[in-house]
Design an enzyme around this catalytic site. Structure first.
Site, PDB file in Angstrom:
ATOM      1  N   HIS B 252       0.837  -1.211   0.000  1.00 17.28           N
ATOM      2  CA  HIS B 252       0.000   0.000   0.000  1.00 17.28           C
ATOM      3  C   HIS B 252       0.869   1.258   0.000  1.00 17.28           C
ATOM      4  CE1 HIS B 252      -3.927  -1.941   0.486  1.00 17.28           C
ATOM      5  NE2 HIS B 252      -3.283  -2.859   1.190  1.00 17.28           N
ATOM      6  N   ASP B 315      -0.606  -4.990   5.759  1.00 18.39           N
ATOM      7  CA  ASP B 315      -1.555  -5.903   5.121  1.00 18.39           C
ATOM      8  C   ASP B 315      -1.306  -6.032   3.627  1.00 18.39           C
ATOM      9  OD1 ASP B 315      -2.217  -3.134   5.098  1.00 18.39           O
ATOM     10  OD2 ASP B 315      -4.160  -3.640   4.223  1.00 18.39           O
ATOM     11  N   GLU B 316      -1.806  -7.109   3.111  1.00 19.91           N
ATOM     12  CA  GLU B 316      -1.927  -7.312   1.668  1.00 19.91           C
ATOM     13  C   GLU B 316      -0.647  -7.063   0.890  1.00 19.91           C
ATOM     14  OE1 GLU B 316      -6.627  -6.423   0.916  1.00 19.91           O
ATOM     15  OE2 GLU B 316      -5.313  -4.685   0.878  1.00 19.91           O
ATOM     16  N   ASN B 317       0.472  -7.422   1.466  1.00 24.11           N
ATOM     17  CA  ASN B 317       1.711  -7.338   0.702  1.00 24.11           C
ATOM     18  C   ASN B 317       1.927  -8.653  -0.002  1.00 24.11           C
ATOM     19  OD1 ASN B 317       4.274  -7.040  -0.315  1.00 24.11           O
ATOM     20  ND2 ASN B 317       5.252  -7.474   1.663  1.00 24.11           N
ATOM     21  N   GLU B 367      -1.481  -9.721   9.221  1.00 19.76           N
ATOM     22  CA  GLU B 367      -0.361 -10.304   8.480  1.00 19.76           C
ATOM     23  C   GLU B 367       0.975 -10.132   9.206  1.00 19.76           C
ATOM     24  OE1 GLU B 367      -2.841  -8.573   7.158  1.00 19.76           O
ATOM     25  OE2 GLU B 367      -3.091  -8.971   5.013  1.00 19.76           O
TER      26      GLU B 367
END
Lengths: 692, 692
Positions: B252, B315-317, B367
């Protein structure tokens, strides 16, 4: 062949004029030429500029794209100005020469041309560009297939260089966001001066770093930090708006004296004023500490405001505490100051010197204009009449004496008068044979939003939409003065202000939902369309009914000037009485029927609260007289037996209740008198006895 | 005699319980005992405190008086807290011991007692006092004679210490005033953590003094100055709210990399993201400059936020650019980091050390919870399910491993689901046999307002009123879970949020006026009561339909979850099908008649624009199926010849149009199936062929 061409041109320009009348532009531009065809707005819309854009142009074009997209629902693919400069193949091509300076008489003109699927805005300054974009947004039109701009050429420039709005944040504090949205609205109608009335008896609203007691003790914690002030000034400047700070002295000084009683003219304890009116606390102009404090304060403030003018107030100082103070009286004798005016002039001249050091010019309410006051002071005319008195108004006097001057008399929007009252007041007096030089000193005008009865909830409905019509007076040619055409355009301009976050429309229902405890508000909405808040200082008699912390969530706060249904009714009655038109009569009966039914609807609101009960007579009175009038209109006669009834109904609805008044009172009177005259009877509505 | 007394007490407490159910309190207090009688609110109302008040109490009592006065229209004569302390003869007597600390597990309890014309609020901390005042305001009641508080004793304290709302200001920037009004609303429902999601691919919103390129290049000019951040943090703290900043790294990170491409994991040019979704740009954890920049930045930010927790996102890496980067791959081998998770943990631990220096604890999305991550990190659980999977959710895992943890899964208010979906999600898992110690690590929860589809115009209607019900889940006992009672109270709580400036109700009409070009919006209002925005990521398929600068002024933005008329219809249909009640049937027909008539009303809107035309099928489809259903209900039969018609009408209204869906679809299906079953015919609504 030549003749035919001329004929066609002639026909076209007639149709062009009539077409342009359909446009809802405000302020009306200087020159407008309609051209055949339209520019269709589609997702590929792009904006380019001739060279590296200024911050102003970046902000204005981005906001333009958001508003265009938001208004039409079109998903415009480019959310920002094109990165490559000087291309001419954008949908809208902007060219400008200079970054506009925030001074008076800066060039604010622009030319907008829409033709051949191409839009251009040309201006000398980026401020002109902003105004061209605002005009373009006012041109957005639609049919059922598409949104478009009509092809048109507009050459535009302002009549006056000073087009101001004053907001008083002392009587009621207005947070930063309230000011920002109003700055956006100002730009949308091409206003360019925000006069920030920052101090008064009820509050000192500036963070002072040199004299922090001022905001700590004088504001109830409601003040702007210096960072917030910088932010507002920057925000305004980015929108072409100059900001004038006002520190009102030596009168209106209670909040200052709450922090520094030692510079007061009377040895008493001071505390922040909660009422409205004119109060005695006054700074002591004979005390050197007064100047020490003001020198520190003005020095700080001067740094925050790049515009040249600094407003020192100076109004309504009655000098009672000066008269009572022996030291001050002795000082006056010793310095050959004969009157309180002389003493105030002594004070003002000292302030002028302080401000000069910071490169500022004094601006002040008209009371500062005395014989000894330097003509460098800008005179703010607010009292008396503009025309017709022997000596002329302070505006005329100022211009003749050599002062620059700005008019606010006639633009007191806090008085809740009709927009038509303000619209026809022209800053340039007609009957005084001013020289060209004198005329040039009349810089323009300012609408004044005094905030005794105004909070963040209702302020927008007190400023707008009426200020848009005042803005037109400041910008457009004096010949633009057709009131009914102004009303027609104002309706659309008013609605469009919602796009900028102005809450004048939406907050009405917030107030009504509170009053009904979230029941159906339709009956109350209708009442707001026929009742208006009491005007010209009658709502807050003596300044003590409402304190600064009184509720401004009342029915009167949901109402505003120019109640729409009453306006319509008034024009129908006027038409009917002069023409006896049956169409008008029918429409009048329709409205009256609606009014009659209001009480039934009102009575169905489930939560009957004290506040609702206080409003009930508004509905009942309206219903009763409407019923009687329907019968009179239908029979075109007033029965003698009904005289007492209609008269008492008239007297009931005439009486102000919950701080509002019925906005069609005169029309009711005209109708009643019309039919009583027709019946050859004399009905004196104000006399309890019937004469016949 | 004794028996009679017991009997009376017994009777009273039954009546007490039933009376308390009429109160519109939210969150519901821990203990509530009704007492006979009322406290009448009159202009002499005063508030006193037992000792020098804290700033919090000064602000809260002043605001309390304004709200009480504004709501009732009562001109309360004292606008501020009484100046003399420790008097007990005020209308409301407050006593507190300490100034509440903005830490976790601070005492937020209070006792509110109203009896014998006297109100007391007692609390250990001034934060408890604030909550007591909010409860008191929720108790304002009226009859037609007066406004009053019912006599009551309330002992109240929260179930969870972390009651948060996250607002994402990266996808769409939200100005200071939007945040402030939402902080006020949070306090009104006793929420105490504002999680500020300040950075993401679409924007970096913090002024950085050490690395100004971050906000200069990463924000489109839309960021908070450090002064504004301090102001917000102070404003929150004055209302008992802790503020957690979030800088989301290493994924992000597009906005950060737009400013500093040299710390990206791929050698490409970066620019602020305009779409929604998960993107590849990722900070390079092997580059020391990454830590230099973050050390500077975190150091600045840490100074601005007094609360202990600092959210690093995480998150969301997906690590795509890590996989592609040879240098990173070599670094991983050299440091024995086997997976991208290991590499991210290496990164997180370095950030943890930086933050430790500033006295901060790491908080991050789930995460970050890997084997090597120190248990001092607070784990923010957002994915997967709360109950029932073999290992339990990340929340359970975190608590078992020794991390403190907070739940957001189930509270994603951006998904536009019904409030009932969120209300029944409990942060405390029932089925995992957690120890007391483990349970204590579950601090509470956070509603998350992701802002891909949210602007200042519509954000409040996405947060409120649903977040009030979530706030109750965080504050009140787990046994408070009656959905229909929650809906009943929420209606009043929602309406009262208007008082705090929340725009969730008023802005609906702003959007509809724009759509109709200021024509009558009644027909559209009705449609917003039966249509809801598409849920759970279906509105913005693939994240590319809406860009950050797309219009959010559409019909879907005027709609919200829990469409009120549809809710009513659904409950009537459910009742009718189970009971065959004629009353319900009649009410269903009334609603259907209203729906049928909508299209006539819709067609009368004068300005037919492209945007209005796109909405028209919503009205037409509704009208057509309603007409058919009225006939079916009246005859209690479906004629075979009408089958094709009703089926195609059903399929029409089932199809989402303009990003909204019909909220009573299932009820229509139930009704149709009910009558087809009754007629012993099988009607498969999803199958184009009729079976019979």
């Amino acid at each position: 062949m030549k003749n035919i061409v001329f004929l066609l041109i002639g026909l076209f320009s007639i149709s062009s004029i009539s077409q342009s009348k359909n446009l809802n532009l405000m302020p009306w531009p200087k020159e407008i030429t309609m051209q055949p065809g339209n520019f269709l707005i589609n997702p590929e819309f792009t904006i380019g500029v001739n060279k590296k854009p200024s911050k102003r142009i970046e902000i204005a074009t981005t906001k333009f794209l958001r508003r265009l997209s938001g208004r039409t629902g079109i998903f415009i693919e480019n959310g920002f100005l094109s990165k490559s400069y000087n291309a001419t193949n954008n949908s809208l091509n902007i060219s400008f020469e200079n970054i506009g300076k925030l001074e008076i008489n800066e060039d604010e003109s622009y030319e907008l041309n829409i033709a051949n699927n191409n839009i251009t805005i040309k201006a000398n300054t980026d401020i002109g560009v902003i105004y061209g974009l605002e005009t373009l947004l006012q041109l957005v039109t639609n049919n059922d297939e598409s949104y478009y701009f009509p092809n048109v050429n507009i050459k535009d420039a302002p009549r006056f260089t000073w087009r101001g709005l004053m907001i008083d944040v002392a009587r009621h504090f207005e947070p930063v966001d309230v000011l920002k949205r109003n700055l956006d609205a100002m730009t949308s109608v091409k206003m360019n001066v925000f006069h920030w009335h920052l101090t008064d008896d009820q509050g000192f609203r500036i963070e002072s770093k040199t004299r922090p007691k001022l905001h700590e003790l004088g504001s109830d914690g409601l003040y702007y930090t210096q960072e917030q002030i910088k932010d507002i000034v920057q925000y305004a400047g980015d929108r072409g708006i100059r900001v004038v700070p006002e520190v009102d002295v030596p009168g209106h000084g209670t909040a200052i004296l709450t922090a520094f009683p030692e510079i007061g003219s009377k040895d008493i304890s001071y505390s922040i004023e909660r009422n409205s009116g004119i109060f005695d606390p006054t700074l002591d102009p004979t005390n050197e500490k007064t100047y020490e404090i003001l020198e520190d304060l003005f020095g700080e403030i001067a740094q925050l405001f790049p515009f040249k003018y600094f407003h020192i107030g100076g109004d309504e100082n009655e000098g009672k505490h000066w008269d009572e103070n022996e030291h001050i009286q002795n000082f006056m004798k010793a310095n050959n100051l004969k009157t309180n005016h002389d003493l105030q002039t002594y004070f003002n001249i000292r302030l002028d010197k302080i401000l000069s050091k910071h490169g500022k010019s004094v601006m002040g309410w008209e009371e500062i204009m005395t014989d000894k006051m330097p003509t460098s002071a800008l005179i703010h005319s607010w009292r008396g009449v503009n025309e017709g008195t022997s000596g002329g108004s302070s505006l005329v006097k100022a211009a003749k004496k050599g002062h620059q001057t700005v008019l606010s008399n006639g633009y007191y929007i806090d008085l809740m008068q009709s927009v038509s009252d303000h619209y026809l007041v022209d800053p340039m007096p007609k009957s005084f044979n001013l020289t060209t030089e004198e005329k040039a000193r009349i810089l323009g005008g300012e609408a004044t939003m005094w905030s005794e009865l105004v909070t963040p909830l209702n302020i927008d409905s007190r400023i707008w939409p009426r200020t848009a019509a005042i803005a037109e007076r400041f910008w457009s040619d004096a010949s633009i003065n057709d009131v009914s055409n102004m009303y027609k355009r104002l309706r659309q301009i008013s609605f469009r202000l919602e796009e900028l976050g102005i809450t004048h429309i939406r907050n009405r229902d917030v107030i009504l939902r509170n009053i009904t405890n979230n029941q159906n508000i339709d009956a109350l909405i209708m009442l707001t369309k026929v009742y208006e808040p009491l005007k010209i200082y009658t709502r807050n008699k003596g300044g003590t009914e409402y304190k600064t912390f009184s509720p401004f969530t009342l029915f009167a706060d949901a109402c505003s000037a120019d109640a729409s249904n009453a306006l319509l009714f008034n024009s129908l009655v006027s038409d009917y009485i002069s023409t006896s038109s049956n169409t008008s009569k029918k429409k009048i009966i329709d409205i009256l029927t609606n009014w009659e039914n209001n009480y039934k609807q009102f009575s169905q609101i489930k939560n009957n609260s004290p506040i609702l009960k206080s409003i009930e007579p508004l509905s009942k009175n309206l219903s009763e007289i409407s019923k009687s009038l329907i019968s009179i209109l239908k029979t075109e006669t007033i029965k003698i037996n009904d005289y007492e009834t209609i008269k008492s109904q008239y007297l009931n609805i005439k009486k102000p209740i919950v701080d509002v008044e019925f906005a069609s009172l005169n029309s009711l009177k005209l109708l009643i008198e019309h039919f009583s005259t027709k019946n050859k009877l004399k009905l004196d509505l104000n006399n309890p006895k019937i004469q016949h």
